[in-house]
Design an enzyme around this catalytic site. Structure first.
Site, mmCIF file in Angstrom:
data_model
loop_
_atom_site.group_PDB
_atom_site.id
_atom_site.type_symbol
_atom_site.label_atom_id
_atom_site.label_comp_id
_atom_site.label_asym_id
_atom_site.label_seq_id
_atom_site.Cartn_x
_atom_site.Cartn_y
_atom_site.Cartn_z
ATOM 1 C CB SER A 85 70.415 54.840 27.712
ATOM 2 O OG SER A 85 70.153 56.041 27.020
ATOM 3 C CG ASP A 109 69.199 52.596 19.640
ATOM 4 O OD1 ASP A 109 69.540 53.794 19.587
ATOM 5 O OD2 ASP A 109 69.129 51.963 20.711
ATOM 6 C CG HIS A 142 71.031 54.649 22.883
ATOM 7 N ND1 HIS A 142 69.905 53.860 22.701
ATOM 8 C CD2 HIS A 142 70.885 55.248 24.092
ATOM 9 C CE1 HIS A 142 69.115 53.982 23.760
ATOM 10 N NE2 HIS A 142 69.679 54.817 24.609
#
Length: 382
Positions: free
Chosen positions: A35, A342, A345
């Site tokens: 991610s 969040d 990240h």
């Protein structure tokens, strides 16, 4: 001050001149990762990352788990290439200048679980390589047939491209989710890195020559780790991070750097750069207020708790109350003041700051900037 010192040291360590080196002209980038560098892979496969993801820069969801751009986006900008489209995305994609095989939740080695059970993507690094290998063959077949020629790389782009890797963080947390101890997680690191080595060698066999490898960041500084694994006060270091989890990150990075040195010997034509993003991210978190950021452990987009993070109510999560849809996890007013987007990240502002530190080579081995990374160097920092 510490970062300035490191920059100055790096300048003295640079080859007498990058004057004797050619500036790279990368025609394409091929990225492998999780991610931290996913520009839409997981969203294409399992549903779009919901708003407010993407709000700062793209002004709508863009497949990134961030309010804006990621490190890979800044890398593409810096070498004059478009942002990378995800291999899995079939909507409006253009792969002429590269392709992104990363998906959020990816690991280097396969996980014996489903994404619904653990959150880990089924697109592990070996699958990403298979996609890349298939991409080489099929893209050239399309070009030979004269179909969509402008949407695929020319044949020589693959040998001249930049190959970026940002993966491994999820391999570490996977062990903790199975209630393994730090020592047990460390014990399987060599196997994880062996699989990374295998993929890099396969890409080399396909003609890839310039490799830019990010080490893993300080896992123990991520709000989701400190929330999920119930870090005790005794485990917190002077900057607020969890020492045991950072310890395993540092062990992984030590072994990764050893692997890079070994690969340079085994792949004589390759130019492989090891980038210490751990040092940069830890420096950012430890100096957050000095650098103009707020509490680095409080997520911008989240819901409740000490860290404004709840793993069951993630950024953009909605609920229906009395027939009205309501967003439970909303963005803070100014993401540019936050480091954590969040809880898992980084924000675009943090990513930009991190990129600015690493692009010049101050945290690289060898200490060479991205624009000269295609040049093979005979020396390495010890």
């Amino acid at each position: 001050m510490e970062l300035l010192k490191l920059h100055l040291i790096a300048l003295f360590l640079l080859p007498t001149s990058t004057l004797g080196f050619n500036k790279c002209n990368f025609p394409a980038i091929f990225n492998f990762g999780d991610s931290n560098s996913d520009t839409g892979g997981l969203s294409a496969a399992f549903g779009q990352a919901p708003p407010p993801n993407g709000a700062t820069f793209f002004h709508s969801p863009s497949g990134r788990y961030c309010d804006g751009r990621l490190l890979i986006d800044f890398i593409a900008e810096s070498v004059g290439l478009p942002y990378l489209d995800a291999f899995l995305d079939s909507m409006g994609t253009n792969f002429r200048h590269g392709c992104n095989f990363a998906t959020a939740g990816s690991t280097i080695r396969r996980q014996n679980t489903t994404i619904w059970q653990s959150g880990y993507s089924p697109i592990s690094l070996d699958v990403q390589y298979l996609q890349f290998s298939d991409f080489i063959t099929r893209s050239q077949n399309f070009r030979e047939k004269g179909v969509f020629q402008n949407l695929f790389p020319e044949e020589d782009y693959f040998s001249r491209a930049l190959y970026t890797f940002d993966i491994g963080q999820n391999d570490l947390t996977a062990g903790y989710k199975l209630n393994m101890s730090t020592e047990e997680v460390k014990a399987y690191v060599p196997d994880v890195l062996g699989q990374l080595s295998h993929v890099i060698k396969l890409i080399y066999g396909q003609g890839g020559r310039t490799v830019w490898v990010h080490n893993t960041g300080p896992v123990g500084c991520l709000p989701y780790v400190m929330d999920r694994f119930l870090v005790t006060a005794a485990q917190i270091d002077k900057h607020g991070c969890s020492s045991p989890y950072n310890d395993v990150s540092q062990y992984f990075n030590l072994k990764l750097r050893e692997l890079v040195l070994q690969l340079r010997e085994e792949l004589p034509a390759a130019a492989i750069t090891y980038v210490d993003v751990y040092a940069v991210k830890y420096s950012l978190i430890s100096q957050a207020k000095k650098l103009g950021f707020e509490n680095p452990f409080v997520a911008c987009c989240g819901h409740g708790g000490k860290y404004n993070y709840n793993r069951f109510i993630k950024c953009g999560s909605k609920t229906v109350v009395n027939g009205t849809e309501t967003v439970l996890a909303v963005s803070c007013k100014d993401p540019s003041t936050r480091i954590s987007w969040d809880g898992t990240h980084f924000t675009e502002a943090a990513n930009r700051w991190i990129f600015d530190q690493v692009v010049g080579g101050a945290f690289s081995d060898p200490p060479v900037s991205l624009k000269f990374a295609c040049n093979k160097m005979n020396t390495s920092q010890k």
